[in-house]
Write an enzyme that holds these catalytic residues in place. Structure first.
Site, mmCIF file in Angstrom:
data_model
loop_
_atom_site.group_PDB
_atom_site.id
_atom_site.type_symbol
_atom_site.label_atom_id
_atom_site.label_comp_id
_atom_site.label_asym_id
_atom_site.label_seq_id
_atom_site.Cartn_x
_atom_site.Cartn_y
_atom_site.Cartn_z
ATOM 1 N N SER A 43 3.356 -1.951 10.383
ATOM 2 C CA SER A 43 4.816 -2.013 10.542
ATOM 3 C C SER A 43 5.403 -3.384 10.207
ATOM 4 C CB SER A 43 5.219 -1.560 11.947
ATOM 5 O OG SER A 43 4.835 -0.214 12.143
ATOM 6 N N GLU A 81 -6.900 4.942 7.832
ATOM 7 C CA GLU A 81 -6.682 6.355 7.478
ATOM 8 C C GLU A 81 -7.920 6.924 6.778
ATOM 9 O OE1 GLU A 81 -2.948 5.734 5.459
ATOM 10 O OE2 GLU A 81 -2.041 5.230 7.385
ATOM 11 N N GLU A 140 -5.475 -4.799 10.956
ATOM 12 C CA GLU A 140 -4.440 -3.782 11.149
ATOM 13 C C GLU A 140 -4.700 -3.026 12.446
ATOM 14 O OE1 GLU A 140 -2.458 -2.570 7.216
ATOM 15 O OE2 GLU A 140 -4.217 -1.318 7.442
ATOM 16 N N HIS A 191 -9.630 1.366 4.970
ATOM 17 C CA HIS A 191 -8.347 1.560 5.665
ATOM 18 C C HIS A 191 -8.562 2.538 6.830
ATOM 19 C CE1 HIS A 191 -4.236 2.752 6.515
ATOM 20 N NE2 HIS A 191 -3.865 1.633 5.917
ATOM 21 N N ASN A 233 0.870 -1.182 0.000
ATOM 22 C CA ASN A 233 0.000 0.000 0.000
ATOM 23 C C ASN A 233 0.906 1.231 0.000
ATOM 24 O OD1 ASN A 233 -1.797 2.059 0.519
ATOM 25 N ND2 ASN A 233 -2.297 1.398 2.611
ATOM 26 N N TRP A 234 1.027 1.857 -1.162
ATOM 27 C CA TRP A 234 1.980 2.970 -1.301
ATOM 28 C C TRP A 234 1.446 4.267 -0.699
ATOM 29 C CZ3 TRP A 234 3.815 2.369 -7.131
ATOM 30 C CH2 TRP A 234 4.389 1.092 -7.291
ATOM 31 N N LYS A 235 0.173 4.282 -0.345
ATOM 32 C CA LYS A 235 -0.458 5.492 0.196
ATOM 33 C C LYS A 235 -0.218 6.683 -0.749
ATOM 34 C CE LYS A 235 -0.204 3.428 4.714
ATOM 35 N NZ LYS A 235 -0.102 3.550 6.144
ATOM 36 N N GLY A 280 2.380 2.560 10.722
ATOM 37 C CA GLY A 280 3.305 3.671 10.511
ATOM 38 C C GLY A 280 4.029 4.108 11.771
ATOM 39 N N GLY A 339 2.774 -0.993 4.364
ATOM 40 C CA GLY A 339 2.805 0.417 3.982
ATOM 41 C C GLY A 339 4.232 0.867 3.729
ATOM 42 N N GLY A 340 4.847 1.486 4.734
ATOM 43 C CA GLY A 340 6.172 2.101 4.589
ATOM 44 C C GLY A 340 7.205 1.208 3.913
#
Ligand code: PGA
Length: 258
Positions: free
Chosen positions: A218, A102, A172, A100, A10-12, A178, A239-240
């Protein structure tokens, strides 16, 4: 049933279409066809990168699946700035992340809206990745399971058991996204097993056996093997660590860390 793992990046809101092209090309060198025999891989770029990524996946026959991070629930209409599921499907998108945390926290998406989106993603013949998870306050209060059960019940209302079995649920914990804090493998396993048992009580054993449950929060090369070794964890939503080819490839190749 053996469920093929799915590892999703997930590149956001990161990487323009030039950077996206570079990352996909680097990933295609680092991830082998043997890896893909064992693990499905999806990449979820921002909307503005999708056409570029689709073109390179097709022209270079790269066996990753294309994903989106979000969509609207309607097919078309006066929804300025929104993207419909059928538009994504036309671009070769196979998975759409829905709900998600976010989107829920920053954009106010409710379980009811997430439920509508899941239905429209299925109507457009794509697979939803439904995100669920508790806040730190809910976990500390001992409410993690009841929160996740309530999300599953509301987000999956009136979806058929067959569709539920074909989809992906990403557990999640919000406090792990993150933050560099990962749930312990035991806690992640226990919550993913809880997701499966909740699906079983709502939709039956067959759906529960088939649904793929990802852990997210993470995930990194250093913890991927331990997380992926848990019996109820069928993949990871990353993600990251999905923004660099080396770290994402090492997560996909978690088996090598044994
Ligand atoms: P993270 O994000 O890996 O950066 O914690 C996970 C996610 O939000 O899906």
């Amino acid at each position: 049933m053996s469920r093929k793992p799915l590892i999703s990046g997930n590149w956001k809101m990161n990487l323009n279409h030039f950077e996206a092209l570079k990352l996909v090309q680097e990933l295609s060198y680092a991830i082998t066809r043997e890896d893909i025999d064992e693990v499905d891989v999806s990449v979820h770029p921002p909307f503005t990168d999708l056409r570029t990524v689709q073109t390179v996946l097709e022209s270079d026959k790269i066996p990753f699946q294309l994903g989106a991070q979000h969509c609207h629930n309607e097919t078309s209409g006066a929804f300025t700035g929104e993207i419909s599921p059928v538009m994504l499907q036309k671009l070769g998108v196979e998975y759409v992340i829905v709900g998600h945390s976010e989107r829920r926290e920053v954009f106010g998406e409710t379980d009811e809206l997430v439920n509508k989106k899941i239905k429209s993603v299925f109507n457009a013949e794509m697979t939803p990745i439904l995100c669920v998870g508790e806040t730190l306050a809910e976990r500390d209060a001992g409410d993690a399971e009841s929160r996740v059960a309530a999300q599953l019940e509301a987000c999956l209302a009136s979806i058929t058991p067959e569709d539920v079995g074909s989809m992906v649920v990403a557990y999640e914990p919000i406090w792990a996204i993150g933050t560099g804090k990962t749930a312990s493998a035991e806690d992640a396993q226990s919550m993913c097993a809880f997701v499966r048992s909740t699906v079983s009580s709502l939709f039956g054993a067959e759906a529960a056996d088939a649904v793929r449950v990802q852990y997210g929060g993470s995930v990194k090369p250093v913890n991927a093997h331990e997380l992926m070794s848990q019996p109820d964890i069928d993949g990871a939503l990353v993600g990251g660590a999905s923004l660099a080819a080396d770290s994402f490839a090492r997560i996909v190749q978690y088996r090598n860390q044994a």
